[in-house]
Every structure is written in C-alpha cells, then in structure tokens.
Write an enzyme that holds these catalytic residues in place. Structure first.
Site, short mmCIF file in Angstrom:
data_model
loop_
_atom_site.label_atom_id
_atom_site.label_comp_id
_atom_site.label_asym_id
_atom_site.label_seq_id
_atom_site.Cartn_x
_atom_site.Cartn_y
_atom_site.Cartn_z
N GLN A 102 0.81 -1.22 0.00
CA GLN A 102 0.00 0.00 0.00
C GLN A 102 0.84 1.27 0.00
O GLN A 102 0.32 2.36 -0.27
CB GLN A 102 -0.93 0.02 1.21
CG GLN A 102 -0.22 0.18 2.54
CD GLN A 102 -1.17 0.04 3.73
OE1 GLN A 102 -1.49 -1.07 4.13
NE2 GLN A 102 -1.59 1.17 4.29
N CYS A 108 -5.05 0.58 3.82
CA CYS A 108 -5.13 -0.85 4.18
C CYS A 108 -6.56 -1.36 4.07
O CYS A 108 -6.79 -2.51 3.67
CB CYS A 108 -4.59 -1.06 5.59
SG CYS A 108 -5.50 -0.16 6.87
N HIS A 256 -5.34 -1.05 11.67
CA HIS A 256 -4.84 -1.61 10.43
C HIS A 256 -5.76 -2.74 9.97
O HIS A 256 -6.28 -3.51 10.80
CB HIS A 256 -3.43 -2.16 10.66
CG HIS A 256 -2.68 -2.54 9.42
ND1 HIS A 256 -2.70 -1.78 8.26
CD2 HIS A 256 -1.86 -3.60 9.16
CE1 HIS A 256 -1.94 -2.35 7.35
NE2 HIS A 256 -1.42 -3.46 7.86
#
Length: 310
Positions: A102, A108, A256
C-alpha cells in the site's frame, strides 16, 4: 476494534507520542527478542528512521465499521470438521493472490477488501475468474471513506456490493495517492484501456462476522475464502520478523486492516495466518502469524467479508 480500544489508541497517540518520535528502535527490537515472547523482531531499513507520523500512513483503518451503524452479522453455523491447520493457499492453489504494497497511503482498508474479494472470485469460479481487483478505485471513488487518510472496511464492502470493482488492468495501476475518481454510472469502457469493455466485479453482500467467535471465522474461511480483519498496531509490530505475534512492548500507532487466510498452531500457541499489505520484504515474505483465540489486539472483533457475485 472495540470502542474502548479505539479510545485507548486515540489517547495513546494524543498524550504519549510525538509525531516525530521514531516508531522502532534497537532497544525495542532487543527487548522483544530478550523477552522471548514467541516471535522474533528485527529493524527493517525502511522503518529505521520512520516517525509515528509516517508510520500512521502505513495503516489507515478506522475500525471494522462505525459502531453506531453496525453491518448485518453473518450467522455462521460452526463446522464440525474444523482442521487444526488450514492455509487457503494450499486449499485453493492459484486462487490466493500475491502480497501487495500500500506504500505511504492509509489504504489498508481498501487492500484488505479488494484482495479478499479477488481471492473469493477465484475460489468461487475455480480460478476461471482470476483477477486482481483495483484498490486504487476504492481509494479514489469510495466516498464513504477518505482515501489515503483512512476508512472503514465495511464501507469498502458496501461499495463493492453496490458498485463493484474493475480490475487493476482496467482502472489503472495503484499509485499510493488519491486522485479524482475515473468512473461514473455511465462507464462502459476501461479508463486505463479505452476500447476495452469495463466489467464491474461485485460482492453479493457485505457483512460482519460474530465477534470473538473463532469457530465461526474458521468456518467462513473454509467455506468462502479469506476474510478482512481489523486490529490495533503497536510499535513492535513494525519490527515483526517471524513467529506468532502478540503485543509485547511499545505504544499504539493506529488501526490496520489485513487479510486472514488461515490458521494453525506453533509450539503451544494458536495463531491466525494473515497477509499484510507492506510488500514481500516484511515479516514472512509479507505474511504474519498472530495469536488466535484471545482477541489479540482486537483482531477478532472487527472482521468483515462478502461473497463473490459470480
């Protein structure tokens, strides 16, 4: 992540850490390795001088979903024959796509979703539909989220259900930046390859999985393929090299989203097998293991998915 956990993360970021503080250090790595907590740490060259502010851009999940607007829960009847070890790469050869990166963009949430749906299309079609769906399209066009500034995984799934994704070849490469959306309701040709018909690959639905229900998550993965999960990342996670991760030291950095592809047991520790989106030069060639069954870092409390509309 739970609401309480999100508050803890926010408080930790606001009161304990400077944006210019380094996220990893030799002291942190030495501490993890001396503690012998079941996993090994190292300093990666790209993280060696990375600040908290920069590290946050390697994350980007706001949580699985807004807690005041939860998605429907997919009530899974746990299977009777859940194996001790499971790896989607072995169960469905060729269907689980390679590790991606990414970059310095808090996307994410988009990678976890687009990668999971890509895998599920390949699985559901027995590899007849084996495509890499565009994370960049989610970053550019998913207005319920905020591109590189972060987002909710469930909003990515809602978008994939309602609009669908073009392939990366059709929409265009991933740039680790947010640009103006290149499609609209009348799009019939590929933005990146004019003259080629645009096919939107859709999710049949968008849902969460029961929180902290290991057997339900395992059954979901065995039946349909990988799922997207959200968890809190601490400083020590950036130094993960191998073994079964559990938070050992350091402050919270942010939320995340990743892809869970299986599970197993190493030593006496049960784990989830996950695919990160930090490239193949981190962890175990881009993959990692994290403790299973104790909601480590909130990983069992924000799992989202949807079935491929084949």
């Amino acid at each position: 992540m739970s609401p309480i956990l999100l508050l803890v993360v926010t408080a930790a970021l606001g009161s304990c850490s400077s944006a210019k503080e380094l996220v990893v250090s030799e002291e942190l790595v030495t501490k993890v390795n001396i503690l012998n907590v079941g996993w090994q740490a190292k300093i990666y060259p790209r993280f060696q001088k990375m600040t908290f502010e920069q590290a946050e851009m390697m994350l980007g999940s706001n949580g699985g979903w807004p807690r005041d607007n939860p998605p429907p829960v997919h009530r899974v009847q746990p299977a009777d024959n859940i194996p001790t070890n499971f790896d989607a790469r072995e169960q469905w050869p060729g269907s689980i796509h390679p590790i991606r990166n990414q970059g310095a963009c808090g996307s994410c949430w988009a990678f976890g979703a687009s990668e999971t749906l890509s895998d599920r299309f390949a699985i559901a079609s027995q590899n007849k539909i084996n495509v890499v769906l565009s994370a960049q399209q989610l970053v550019d066009c998913n207005t319920k989220n905020t591109g590189c500034k972060g987002g909710w995984p469930i909003q990515a799934w809602n978008y994939m259900r309602d609009v669908g994704l073009l392939t990366e070849q059709c929409y265009g490469p991933y740039y680790a930046k947010q640009y103006q959306c290149r499609i609209n309701a009348n799009t019939t040709q590929c933005p990146y390859e004019p003259g080629y018909p645009a096919r939107f690959y859709k999710a049949k639905n968008a849902y969460s999985l029961p929180a902290k229900n290991v057997e339900a998550v395992q059954t979901e993965i065995m039946t349909y393929g990988p799922v997207e999960a959200d968890f809190t990342v601490y400083q020590d996670f950036f130094a993960y090299r191998s073994g079964v991760y559990m938070h050992a030291t350091g402050k919270a950095v942010g939320g995340h989203a990743i892809k869970i592809i299986g599970w197993g047991t190493e030593g006496n520790e049960d784990y989830w097998l996950c695919a990160n989106s930090w490239g193949g030069n981190w962890g175990m060639n881009g993959f990692f293991k994290i403790r299973r069954g104790s909601d480590e870092c909130g990983i069992e409390d924000g799992i989202t998915a949807g079935q491929a509309l084949v």
